[in-house]
Design an enzyme around this catalytic site. Structure first.
Site, short mmCIF file in Angstrom:
data_model
loop_
_atom_site.label_atom_id
_atom_site.label_comp_id
_atom_site.label_asym_id
_atom_site.label_seq_id
_atom_site.Cartn_x
_atom_site.Cartn_y
_atom_site.Cartn_z
N ASP A 216 -10.57 -9.37 2.20
CA ASP A 216 -11.68 -10.11 2.37
C ASP A 216 -12.95 -9.13 2.75
O ASP A 216 -12.70 -8.23 3.78
CB ASP A 216 -11.21 -10.93 3.59
CG ASP A 216 -12.32 -12.08 3.81
OD1 ASP A 216 -12.64 -12.95 2.89
OD2 ASP A 216 -13.01 -12.23 4.78
N GLU A 267 2.87 4.87 -0.62
CA GLU A 267 4.45 5.18 0.07
C GLU A 267 5.58 4.07 -0.24
O GLU A 267 6.90 4.39 -0.30
CB GLU A 267 4.27 5.32 1.41
CG GLU A 267 3.45 6.37 2.16
CD GLU A 267 3.38 5.90 3.50
OE1 GLU A 267 4.01 5.22 4.22
OE2 GLU A 267 2.67 6.53 4.19
C1 GLC Z 1 -14.93 -14.05 2.33
C2 GLC Z 1 -13.91 -15.40 2.15
C3 GLC Z 1 -14.65 -16.62 2.78
C4 GLC Z 1 -14.68 -16.32 4.13
C5 GLC Z 1 -15.40 -15.31 4.49
C6 GLC Z 1 -15.37 -14.62 5.54
O1 GLC Z 1 -16.07 -14.38 1.74
O2 GLC Z 1 -13.73 -15.52 0.58
O3 GLC Z 1 -13.90 -17.86 2.33
O4 GLC Z 1 -15.52 -17.45 4.64
O5 GLC Z 1 -14.95 -14.11 3.66
O6 GLC Z 1 -14.22 -14.24 6.12
#
Ligand code: GLC
Length: 553
Positions: A216, A267
């Protein structure tokens, strides 16, 4: 022009041409009847995913979370949220998925944690100057009494990227940085404990047999040490990359983190992978995340953002290959996810109104029939290209964006933080319709956490299963042919001359994909065998807004 992304996938390196199905777990299937999708529901539906013909699933965060941002506010990365299931259920799910031939990718959220995470609570309790605060980005405010935020950065969901704390004695205290909601404080990635903690979390899940992670906000972890102000358009600020000089996006320092992560993945047995969610506008900068000792793949958001036009689609495809070819990384293709307006509803906006958020498009009228027709064609384009493809749950049913959710049910922080100007992303997160004539359409529970439209009775799995010409059966056929047709197995494609408004390319073994974006029917090569088409091919002509896979004789 011939494109090649890499050498063809041999037994290993499954991720080079995998079809990955994204599961927004709260909305997939509800096993315990509380209205929220969960691990039990997911386990029960594994045969559906196997029969659909995908290679892997990516599950949005299932960790313990107060759900201020749908689980992207993680309180404990080593626990599954009790609303979604238990650790035992999670382990059983991974084992069962593997038995069904499906790999499992989890979602790791390293940029921020929940404000309920033990570290953040300790930081608040320990006060300014404490080592506990160093794991986050706490700063004194500017102006008299420190009343103004430390800088002018904006949060992705609207409003300032800083929130002021209150000291234990009740007086106004320091501010902390949150590039997303206030409930999502950003971590300080210059802190060795932060790095060590995430490496340990990766191992925790790799040890349980998980096959990889979607990362993310992969571009956002490292911040300029001085947190300087910068001038940028509000909507653009998370997408901008200025050659590594943006103060919080795509800084060169992130690559050290991913080199360390890659070494950990390597790993482990069996090709463990990373897929980056990196909003980086320059394809050459994006390619840096995919150097051989870094991440394996990254989402191709240029493709997702391209309007339904031959030129724009072709440019997105060409740019991707141009950037990835030299480093041998595979392309990825994605049309929808849990953050953007579903593509039936994007492509169904005449005049090609684009825009990822509902707030940007909802004033333009939508033609769902047109959008569905184009979505069928887009599926064959997407699954016909070499590389890996990401499918967002429900796109195989042709679900559209639910644009009229009543304000009182909205949960996406975008709604509140935009001052009720943008409803946010809940419209693409409405629980799946599985069966029956009325809500909850077999999702489970009496009342799903977001209401489903009555019209989805024609889009249930049960309904579509029974109709040979449904979106579901188109996806099943496409995924089956993609797996079994040797011509689609390689990493190469070559464009074939085509009139304006038509894209045509050849894969191996005389397999050709033709997409007609124009209104006029397009004559197909004589004697070609139709492997699959998104709309009926009559008199050897491909209608407008349709695509076909052919075998040339
Ligand atoms: C990313 C995710 C989204 C979230 C954001 C903050 O863009 O896909 O859904 O709100 O990160 O974590």
């Amino acid at each position: 022009m011939t494109h090649s992304t890499a050498s063809p996938a041999t037994g290993g390196e499954w991720w080079r041409n995998a079809a990955v199905y994204q599961i927004y777990i709260r909305s997939f299937a509800d096993g315990n009847g509380d209205g929220v999708g969960d691990v039990a529901g997911l386990r029960a539906r594994l045969p559906y995913l196997r029969d659909l013909g995908v290679d892997a699933v990516w599950i949005n965060p299932w960790y313990e979370s107060p759900m201020a941002d749908g689980g992207y506010d993680v309180a404990d990365f080593r626990r599954i949220d009790p609303v979604l299931g238990t650790g035992e259920e999670g382990a059983a799910f991974v084992a069962e998925a593997h038995e069904h031939g499906l790999r499992v990718i989890l979602d790791i959220v390293p940029n921020h944690v929940s404000d309920r995470h033990a570290w953040f609570r300790a930081a608040l309790a320990s006060g300014p100057g404490s080592p506990e605060r160093e794991r986050f980005l706490f700063r004194d405010g500017r102006g008299p009494g420190g009343d103004e935020p430390p800088n002018g950065w904006r949060a992705a969901f609207g409003g300032p990227a800083w929130t002021r704390t209150t000291d234990p004695d009740g007086t106004p205290g320091q501010w902390y940085l949150h590039l997303f909601a206030p409930e999502q404080p950003d971590l300080n990635w210059d802190h060795p404990q932060v790095r060590a903690e995430f490496e340990s979390i990766l191992r925790f899940w790799f040890d349980q047999g998980v096959d990889g992670f979607r990362i993310d906000v992969a571009h956002g972890l490292v911040k300029h040490p001085d947190l300087p102000d910068f001038a940028v358009h509000e909507h653009d600020q998370h997408l901008t990359a200025d050659g590594g000089e943006h103060p919080h996006a795509d800084r060169d320092g992130v690559h050290d983190i991913y080199r360390a992560w890659r070494a950990i993945a390597d790993e482990y047995e069996g090709d463990r992978v990373f897929a980056a969610e990196a909003w980086v506008s320059d394809p050459a900068r994006l390619a840096r995340y995919l150097r051989p000792d870094e991440l394996h793949t990254a989402f191709n958001f240029h493709y997702l953002e391209a309007p339904w036009r031959a030129k724009a689609m072709r440019a997105a495809i060409d740019d991707s290959f141009a950037a990835l070819g030299p480093i041998g990384a595979p392309a990825t293709w994605v049309l929808s996810n849990h953050d953007v307006v579903r593509h039936v509803s994007r492509f169904g906006r005449p005049g090609h109104a684009q825009g990822k958020s509902l707030g940007m498009v909802r004033d333009t009228p939508v033609d769902l029939e047109l959008g569905t027709r184009r979505a069928r064609a887009a599926a064959l384009l997407t699954l016909g290209l070499p590389g890996s493809a990401y499918l967002y749950q429900g796109e195989e049913l042709g679900l559209w964006e639910v644009e009229d959710l009543p304000p009182e049910v909205l949960q996406d922080p975008t709604w509140e933080r935009s001052g009720h100007t943008d409803p946010g992303r809940d419209g693409c997160r409405v629980p799946l319709p599985w069966s029956g004539q009325e809500p909850p359409f077999g999702f489970g529970g009496a009342r799903p956490w977001l209401p489903q439209p009555a019209a989805w009775r024609d889009l249930t799995v049960e309904h579509e299963d029974a109709r040979p010409d449904s979106m579901l059966n188109l996806y099943r056929a496409a995924l089956r042919i993609r797996r079994t047709e040797p011509g689609l197995a390689g990493a190469e494609m070559a464009w074939v001359d085509a009139p304006e408004g038509v894209l045509a390319f050849e894969r191996g073994d005389g397999v050709r994909c033709v997409v007609n974006f124009a209104d006029e029917p397009h004559p197909l090569p004589e004697g070609a065998e139709v492997l699959l088409s998104s709309a009926p091919v009559e008199g050897g002509r491909l209608p407008g807004d349709a695509a076909v896979w052919l075998r040339l004789r």
